[in-house]
Design a protein around this motif. Structure first.
Motif: not given
Length: 402
Positions: A153-158, A218-220, A263-265
């Motif tokens: 999980i990308d923390r910046d995206l999260l 939240l991420m997905l 890929k965008s995540l």
């Protein structure tokens, strides 16, 4: 003046309700699941409950509360590998649970008709029944999972997702601090061990925290919404994905869809290949999903069945109770062993009670339970052949499945 989210979360009544959830969830679990880095257990925390809750409330309100590092415990698996358990401190679990309880009714918990993992009033059984229903109409199945999802999980995206979804700025810093929790590292050898597990500092969300499932959904959520917009018939449970199609060509197109959307995540799925977790099932093949199978019947329907592979996993899990080494790691002495073993068997019976072969699963689990007890007795030097009927009953050998 309206009460801020932080004031609501930090109220002693709200924290007490969170404690009730945490302590109830810890019952009948081995102590390694309950002791964090500070050594506090549910029992010791509960002995000073009022003063502990008052301290947490005060720390939250004055901004001095800090999440502690996660306590790592490696548990041997039957295949010789190890499973990493990340244990938050009891106080941290209470705060995370309090945040969870506050967010749940306000966020709708991202229930969208596709996501079933960690969603209130949704379950594995519900996911499987929807999958069964969808396969009856669209019998081709594209099945995959997200590669090392939590650890990637990308923390910046999260953080961006958090800002967009959580409209309560007073608790965002706490939520960000929670998903940035790291495992305590005592030495370089341990750090190397974590890397072999695919864990990197600064990346991912550690499993075992009360908020981890919330962060996963939240991420997905954007992925789920993309599925809905595209009109795909899909079921997601955490990082397990199943798509249902009318043809093989349509099923194969799901691979490109998943690759593009994930890929965008900054996430990936395994490539479609022999032996891969990404698979396409034809209408006449049993399709594996969530450890069970959607199996075709002679009448042209599909039934939910526990697979042979899943029965083998159940055997491995229950037989692990026959290892004194693992029992010591779990801190399961003679006073706790029986309850923990029985709870595991009953949990399997409950989890598979909706399968067409539920009775077989129950019988299998109970046979494995007796085998585990026999292994412990043998390790203690007790000759099973010399036991009386009463002694065998007392040790649990004569119990029958439900």
């Amino acid at each position: 003046m309206p009460v801020t989210a932080l004031k609501a979360v930090s109220s002693e009544s709200h924290l007490r309700a969170a404690w009730a959830d945490v302590s109830r969830g810890g019952k009948n679990k081995p102590s390694y699941r309950r002791e964090g880095i500070d050594g506090d257990s549910l029992l010791s925390f509960g002995e000073r409950l009022e003063s502990n809750l008052a301290r947490i409330s005060s720390d939250l309100r004055n901004g001095s509360f800090r999440f502690q590092s996660l306590q790592p415990v490696f548990i041997p698996k039957p295949n010789g590998k190890e499973r990493l358990i990340c244990i938050p401190a009891v106080r941290d679990r209470i705060v995370q649970r309090a945040l969870l309880n506050y967010l749940r009714p306000k966020s709708g918990w991202m229930a969208n008709g596709i996501s079933f993992g960690f969603v209130p009033d949704h379950s594995v059984e519900g996911a499987l029944h929807l999958a069964q229903q969808l396969r009856r109409a669209r019998p081709w199945v594209f099945k995959t999972d997200i590669t090392a999802f939590f650890d990637h999980i990308d923390r910046d995206l999260l953080t961006q997702r958090l800002k967009a979804r959580v409209k309560h700025p007073s608790i965002r810093p706490l939520l960000q601090a929670a998903f940035r929790c790291e495992i305590r590292v005592d030495n370089e050898s341990q750090r190397t061990k974590f890397k072999k597990q695919g864990i990197r500092e600064g990346r991912g969300v550690r499993q075992g925290m009360p908020l981890s499932p919330y962060f996963a959904n939240l991420m997905l959520e954007p992925f789920d919404l993309a599925c809905i917009r595209a009109g795909h018939q899909a079921v997601r449970y955490a990082d397990d994905l199943a798509f249902f199609a009318a043809s093989e060509q349509e099923a194969r197109a799901m691979e490109d869809f998943c690759i593009s959307q994930l890929k965008s995540l900054n996430l990936q799925i395994p490539m479609l290949a022999d032996g891969s977790k990404t698979r396409i099932y034809a209408p006449n093949e049993p399709a594996e999903f969530l450890g069970l199978e959607l199996t075709p019947t002679r009448s042209g329907d599909y039934e939910i069945r526990a697979s042979a592979a899943q029965l083998e996993r159940i055997k491995d899990r229950i037989h692990s109770f026959g290892s004194l080494q693992e029992l010591e790691l779990r801190k399961l002495d003679v006073t706790r062993f029986g309850n923990a073993l029985e709870a595991t068997v009953r949990a399997y019976e409950a989890a598979y009670e909706h399968c067409v072969n539920a009775k077989d699963v129950s019988a299998h689990a109970n046979t494995c339970r007796r085998n585990a007890i026999a292994k412990v007795m043998s390790a203690l030097g007790i000759d099973m052949q010399k036991l009386t009927a009463n002694q065998r009953w007392f040790l649990g050998f004569e119990r029958t499945s439900k």
